[in-house]
Design an enzyme around this catalytic site. Structure first.
Site, mmCIF file in Angstrom:
data_model
loop_
_atom_site.group_PDB
_atom_site.id
_atom_site.type_symbol
_atom_site.label_atom_id
_atom_site.label_comp_id
_atom_site.label_asym_id
_atom_site.label_seq_id
_atom_site.Cartn_x
_atom_site.Cartn_y
_atom_site.Cartn_z
ATOM 1 N N GLU A 126 0.826 -1.216 0.000
ATOM 2 C CA GLU A 126 0.000 0.000 0.000
ATOM 3 C C GLU A 126 0.855 1.259 0.000
ATOM 4 O O GLU A 126 0.501 2.255 -0.631
ATOM 5 C CB GLU A 126 -0.962 -0.004 1.195
ATOM 6 C CG GLU A 126 -2.134 -0.972 1.064
ATOM 7 C CD GLU A 126 -1.780 -2.415 1.399
ATOM 8 O OE1 GLU A 126 -0.631 -2.665 1.848
ATOM 9 O OE2 GLU A 126 -2.638 -3.298 1.207
ATOM 10 N N PHE A 165 -9.243 -2.923 1.218
ATOM 11 C CA PHE A 165 -10.122 -2.523 2.320
ATOM 12 C C PHE A 165 -9.545 -1.220 2.879
ATOM 13 O O PHE A 165 -8.330 -1.069 2.925
ATOM 14 C CB PHE A 165 -10.152 -3.585 3.428
ATOM 15 C CG PHE A 165 -10.960 -4.809 3.081
ATOM 16 C CD1 PHE A 165 -12.269 -4.955 3.534
ATOM 17 C CD2 PHE A 165 -10.412 -5.806 2.282
ATOM 18 C CE1 PHE A 165 -13.011 -6.080 3.195
ATOM 19 C CE2 PHE A 165 -11.152 -6.933 1.944
ATOM 20 C CZ PHE A 165 -12.457 -7.075 2.403
ATOM 21 N N HIS A 193 -11.351 -5.504 8.625
ATOM 22 C CA HIS A 193 -11.986 -5.363 7.310
ATOM 23 C C HIS A 193 -13.257 -4.526 7.438
ATOM 24 O O HIS A 193 -14.207 -4.715 6.695
ATOM 25 C CB HIS A 193 -12.345 -6.731 6.725
ATOM 26 C CG HIS A 193 -11.165 -7.567 6.352
ATOM 27 N ND1 HIS A 193 -10.401 -8.229 7.277
ATOM 28 C CD2 HIS A 193 -10.615 -7.851 5.144
ATOM 29 C CE1 HIS A 193 -9.430 -8.892 6.655
ATOM 30 N NE2 HIS A 193 -9.542 -8.679 5.364
#
Lengths: 351, 323
Positions: free
Chosen positions: B60, B83, B127
């Site tokens: 990420e 997510f 999540h």
């Protein structure tokens, strides 16, 4: 830390160098010396107090490694993401000395307008990225610029280059960025200046592999380890890296061993570096080494070097005198806009 | 039923149109190319736009870094976080690199980061998160929280067109549940709140999926004769303080509702603005309702009790109206 044998090309004969090597060598050497004199001036301004409000972070001892990468790059064509100790590389890339001084002095005439300082400067739209303090995080940004150019079809033979130190190789950002650049097979040179201390932390507390160049294999990229006190070795390595990157061989890692010949910043006396370290091969001053080599090769005379140094000192003094008179920011004239879409900037806080 | 479109499909359509309208747009994220994304928000887009939809490594930080570098070069990337919760790994690039770029260098940073946000039963602590307040805290970012199919579509297109980094918080609970006959006409620009339901006895200020729970709670109170106004913030930064104050001026009572954790955050910001700029408009102390101050639970029994619900919003409104 077991030291791997350091390869050096300085014993090569003159004929071993390509035709344009001498020109590039002398250009790199000029920027090394310009950088050293400029940084000595910054140190003096810092110690005098007043004008420089933040810290001063010098690249003393790392000039050969930084300049050798910088001279491979073309401002306006290549993408450069320098880090803390790359003043020589920045100058070689084409950064005007005024950008450095204006940023250190916070002048509004500079690229950062007093909003950021010292080494946190650049002109991103010209491919000159402005580092943030979080080490390793510029790697993926430089990769992204190359990625976009490839997507647009404008990559051509442009390359990217970014530098980190031994300390930054321990960050997640470095790993993620390095891996991503390798997956995307981008023409990116990553230099790792192993100056043996990340601030005060020695290599033994930073990583556990034999040599940082071992990481290259894990990323599936080409890696080389060189003696970064030797300008000729640095140039040879970075020239090869640039050629391989342009030839589509993907990212290139160059690890250079050297010793930082200053503190982390000018506030730091580096007392954690033991005396015996200061007498090792890695503690050689790359500028002395490079000058002697140029004279030995017949590329310059002692007299040339003296004349050139006088010119460099004059140039630095003039630039410092000029920038010192330039205006500093006025909070009442500052736009205080963090967004380019000014209509989305929230109204002034009720205070 | 034919001709209907879900919130999730609107997100896909917006990306389709963004890719079609502007060659500078590309998509970067995990499993988004052939697989079409964990939620299928990029279904078939890789096929329809070859070479512009990229599967990324699970990185990420580097995904956002790449998008920033590309944006500097004039591209307009859309990054999909699988997510919202995982954007914490890209946090540094978002708040320190993207958000500071314009201020530091006057270089625009047109990056859109899609955050599949909020809870669904069984998703658990990692999540289910709502990250809007974390990002809204930092200068240099625009944070949008669409609650309708129309906004999911138009605000995503508007986000991509902005020359600033946008955190686009799309609510996973709305993906399949929320449908509209069509995408509809563009209504409001980013930065303007919407009166989702007019009323005169109390105002609920909320955003994202909670807009729908608030409307249902308002319908419940209507049976008791109360007209509850619901304000959908649409973008939490910038926050449309004028529309909030206008509503409170009409009703005299304020309840701010958010699915995020209770400490600080969007609801606290709403209360703070009304208290400091509209204290004289209030007939009762302003109230706020958020999730509980624990990680988000896994089991539906716990999950339903963790976040605000129609019942808890209605309960809070009754207390507010009793004051």
């Amino acid at each position: 830390m077991s030291a791997s044998p350091v390869t050096t090309t300085s014993k090569r004969t003159v004929s071993a160098y390509p035709a344009d090597f001498q020109e590039q060598y002398l250009r790199a050497f000029h920027f090394m010396r310009l950088s050293r004199v400029l940084e000595e001036k910054l140190g003096a301004l810092y110690r005098a107090g007043g004008r420089i409000v933040g810290g001063v972070y010098l690249g003393k001892g790392q000039e050969a490694f930084a300049a050798a990468m910088g001279v491979q790059l073309r401002m306006g064509k290549d993408v450069y993401g320098p880090l803390i100790r790359d003043q020589a590389g920045r100058l070689a890339f084409g950064e005007p000395m005024t950008d450095c001084l204006r940023t250190y002095l916070g002048a509004v005439t500079g690229p950062m307008k007093g909003r950021d300082g010292n080494i946190h400067r650049g002109r991103p739209r010209d491919g000159y990225m402005a580092m943030i303090s979080h080490l390793g995080s510029l790697l993926s940004v430089v990769a992204g610029a190359l990625f976009a150019r490839r997507l647009k079809g404008t990559l051509g033979d442009s390359i990217g280059a970014t530098s980190v130190g031994d300390g930054a190789t321990s960050t997640g950002a470095f790993h993620e960025g390095m891996n991503l650049a390798a997956v995307e097979k981008l023409p990116l040179i990553v230099s790792i200046a192993n100056n043996q201390y990340a601030y005060s932390t020695p290599n033994t507390r930073q990583y556990a592999c034999d040599n940082l160049v071992d990481r290259a294999k894990g990323y599936g990229v080409h890696g080389e380890h060189i003696d970064a006190t030797d300008l000729a070795a640095c140039l040879t390595a970075f020239r090869g890296a640039a050629a391989r990157a342009k030839a589509g061989k993907g990212p290139q890692i160059i690890v250079g061993t050297l010793l930082r010949l200053a503190g982390h910043g000018e506030h730091d006396d580096a007392s954690y570096i033991p005396d015996k370290k200061r007498h090792t091969h890695e503690a050689r001053d790359c500028i002395d080494v490079a000058g002697k080599f140029a004279v030995a090769q017949g590329w310059a005379t002692e007299a040339d070097l003296v004349t050139q140094m006088e010119e460099i000192r004059r140039l630095v003094d003039q630039t410092v005198a000029k920038v010192s008179k330039e205006p500093v920011p006025d909070p009442f004239k500052e736009s205080w806009l963090a967004l380019s879409t000014s209509e989305l900037v929230e109204g002034q806080n009720a205070s | 039923m034919s001709g209907s479109i879900t919130y999730l499909e609107a997100i896909r359509e917006a990306q389709y149109d963004a890719l079609r309208n502007d060659p500078a747009v590309f998509l970067y994220g995990q499993d988004i190319n052939t697989f079409g994304g964990a939620f299928k928000a990029t279904k078939n887009l890789g096929k329809e736009f070859p070479g512009r939809v990229f599967d990324s490594p699970i990185s990420e930080d580097a995904m956002v870094g790449l998008a920033i570098g590309a944006a500097i070069e004039g591209a307009r990337p859309i990054v999909e976080m699988q997510f919202a919760d995982f954007s914490s790994i890209g946090f540094n690039q978002i708040v320190n690199q993207a958000a500071t770029l314009y201020w530091r260098t006057e270089t625009p940073c047109p990056v859109t980061i899609r955050l599949p946000s909020g809870g669904t039963a069984g998703s658990g602590p990692f999540h289910s998160q709502s990250m809007e307040a974390i990002y809204a805290h930092y200068p240099g970012l625009v944070i949008v929280t669409p609650a309708t199919v129309e906004d999911a579509y138009w605000m995503l297109l508007d986000s991509v067109a902005l020359n600033d980094p946008v955190i686009y918080c799309e609510h996973k609970f709305l993906y399949y549940h929320l449908k509209s006959e069509s995408i509809g006409e563009r209504s409001l620009p980013i930065g303007k709140a919407r009166i989702a339901r007019p009323g005169r006895h109390a105002t609920v200020v909320t955003y994202s999926a909670m807009v729908h729970d608030a409307i249902r709670a308002a319908e419940e109170l209507q049976l008791d004769g109360y007209q509850i106004e619901v304000v959908d913030l649409r973008s939490v930064k910038p926050m449309d303080t004028d529309t909030i104050l206008g509503s409170v001026a009409r009703t005299g009572r304020l309840l701010a509702v958010g699915e995020a954790f209770p400490w600080g955050g969007v609801t606290a910001e709403v209360i703070s603005r009304v208290a400091s700029e509209g204290f004289h408009l209030l007939d009762a102390p302003p109230m706020r309702l958020n999730a509980k101050d624990t990680p988000i639970p896994y089991h539906p029994n716990l999950w339903k009790a963790h976040r605000p619900t129609v019942a808890s919003i209605a309960g809070a409104l009754r207390s507010l109206l009793r004051y």
